[in-house]
Design a protein around this motif. Sequence first.
Motif, PDB file in Angstrom:
ATOM      1  N   GLU A  10       0.940  -1.194   0.145  1.00  0.00           N
ATOM      2  CA  GLU A  10       0.206   0.137  -0.030  1.00  0.00           C
ATOM      3  C   GLU A  10       0.917   1.255  -0.014  1.00  0.00           C
ATOM      4  O   GLU A  10       1.913   1.312   0.620  1.00  0.00           O
ATOM      5  CB  GLU A  10      -1.018  -0.103   1.150  1.00  0.00           C
ATOM      6  N   SER A  11       0.531   2.267  -0.763  1.00  0.00           N
ATOM      7  CA  SER A  11       1.290   3.271  -0.880  1.00  0.00           C
ATOM      8  C   SER A  11       1.524   4.227   0.276  1.00  0.00           C
ATOM      9  O   SER A  11       0.543   4.098   1.302  1.00  0.00           O
ATOM     10  CB  SER A  11       0.710   4.340  -2.002  1.00  0.00           C
ATOM     11  N   SER A  16       7.499   3.795  -0.141  1.00  0.00           N
ATOM     12  CA  SER A  16       8.171   4.521  -1.247  1.00  0.00           C
ATOM     13  C   SER A  16       9.631   4.022  -0.963  1.00  0.00           C
ATOM     14  O   SER A  16      10.411   3.686  -1.639  1.00  0.00           O
ATOM     15  CB  SER A  16       7.871   5.644  -1.436  1.00  0.00           C
ATOM     16  N   ASP A  60       3.718   4.502  -6.508  1.00  0.00           N
ATOM     17  CA  ASP A  60       2.797   5.282  -7.246  1.00  0.00           C
ATOM     18  C   ASP A  60       3.036   6.528  -8.150  1.00  0.00           C
ATOM     19  O   ASP A  60       4.512   6.700  -8.052  1.00  0.00           O
ATOM     20  CB  ASP A  60       1.668   6.310  -5.904  1.00  0.00           C
ATOM     21  N   ASP A  61       2.392   6.905  -9.112  1.00  0.00           N
ATOM     22  CA  ASP A  61       2.869   7.683 -10.091  1.00  0.00           C
ATOM     23  C   ASP A  61       3.678   9.092  -9.714  1.00  0.00           C
ATOM     24  O   ASP A  61       4.731   9.129 -10.232  1.00  0.00           O
ATOM     25  CB  ASP A  61       1.650   7.942 -11.275  1.00  0.00           C
TER      26      ASP A  61
END
Length: 558
Positions: A10-11, A16, A60-61
């Motif tokens: 999950e982001s 990250s 994520d982007d």
Amino acid sequence: MNWLYTLFYESGVAHSVLLVAITTALGLALGRIKICKVSLGVTWILFVGILLSSMGLVLDDVTSHFVKEFGLILFIYSIGLQVGPGFFASFRKGGITYNLLAATLIGCGVLCTYIIHFITGEEILPLIGVLYGAVTNTPGLGAAQQTYADLNGGASVPVLAQGYAVAYPLGVTGIILCIMLIKVIFKINFEKERNLFSENQQKNTSNLKAVTLEVKNEAVVGKSIAEIQKISGRSFVMSRILHRATNEVELAGGQSLLEWGDHLYLVGAPEDVENVHVLIGPYVENMQQSDWDKIDRNELKCCKIVLTNPKLNGKRLRDLDLNHAFHVTVTRVKRAGIDLIADSTILLQLGDRLNIVGKEEDVKKVQQMMGDSVKRLDEPHLMGVFMGIALGVLLGCIPLAIPGIPVPVKLGLAGGPLIVSILIARWGPELKIVTFTTSSANLLMRQIGICLFMASVGLGAGDGFLQTILQGGYWWVLYGFLITIIPCLLTGIIARTYCHLSYFTIAGIISGATTDPPALAYSNEICGGHESSVAYSTVYPLSMFLRVLMAQIMILIG
């Protein structure tokens, strides 16, 4: 164990950071593995990222885009700082040839793309994506996507990005493979190439000659050194005079007068030395620098002093008036490994090493003024770095309108910072900007940048990668490989056979023309010097511009 699943899938910030760290660590560990004494180095980070993202471990982007671009900016900016002081000199001595070779590689890649299009009947849109994946040029892909959207009312086309993603991994390895193949084709011996590099450095960059001349021209007897410089119109430094009548050594200054039979110790560029030799008199072949050092050694001392006083950064040598204020002479200045003539107009930069001749007590006074504390250079000067990055981003985002092209061209987030870093490294002292960074600090910034870039690209390329290949994209892999191999090999063969360039220079040109940081990282590893980086930076700005321009032209003509 739900927290562990949340952390990986999950982001979030922790998610990250963890993915980028794991991808980088595993990639660097695999990069130590050598097959036939060859390793792909940091390129392994890309493959680890693809593997993890194919397992659903993705960024994520927004985060992915930021990490990729910021890493690339750090990498490119550090290169510009490193090669900036010698960039323009290298461009004058070989830059036209380098850029013509880079343009040949770029044109050949576009030609290969259209040949494949006509022979196979494959649509041009995915092939444009394949082309820019094959040469690892993200700004070119972005320019193609933006141009397509502008022409079609904002509509996007997935095949551009898919072609890019499929061709990119083999594009990275293909460019490095070409550099390896050129080594095999021409039976390159690294030791000989390094010796050739050293010879070229002394010939093309240091380019200074120290000689002893004897005054044998009545026309210059009684004239001062300042008058000789004005008459000859040449740039040189005369540090010592041995008066043959008294057998005494005088520290030379602008007002020192020449007498018949005097021996003069002179430093300058070979062409300037030759001109002054014709004016003053013959060379004294049996008198070298070591002989000068032995003469009256108790009176005169030759010393190397490092400029570490920030207050002197950006000052011209004449502003310090060392000859009159301290009775010393500066014979040369060494900057970024390059010897420069100590002309009165030269701008001093933090980290410069000055060769100074004078009496011991006078030299000590100059040392105190200059700083001469290598420890001070360990302190990082981050303000100049981040200010330069900010200016580079601004430059990269400026739209450049070109007649006949409906969409403005931009240098991008890589081209802008590179150009600014080169300009700041060269002219920053005039603006009182401290640009000096230690080699270790520069290397750390460069390595962190390339690792972040490779990790984010890999973590963004694995999703749907296998599916695209199985649905016919495997042909794109082959097309991309051909678009990579043919232009790179052809350019390398031309550069070696007809231009007689060193292997390390060729590696830098290929890396720069493909705008491929991993290839440059590999080239630097095998080079052990800066020649590849100089060649890379020499061709990179024009190559980036041509890549972006060709992407837009190819979309426009369809």
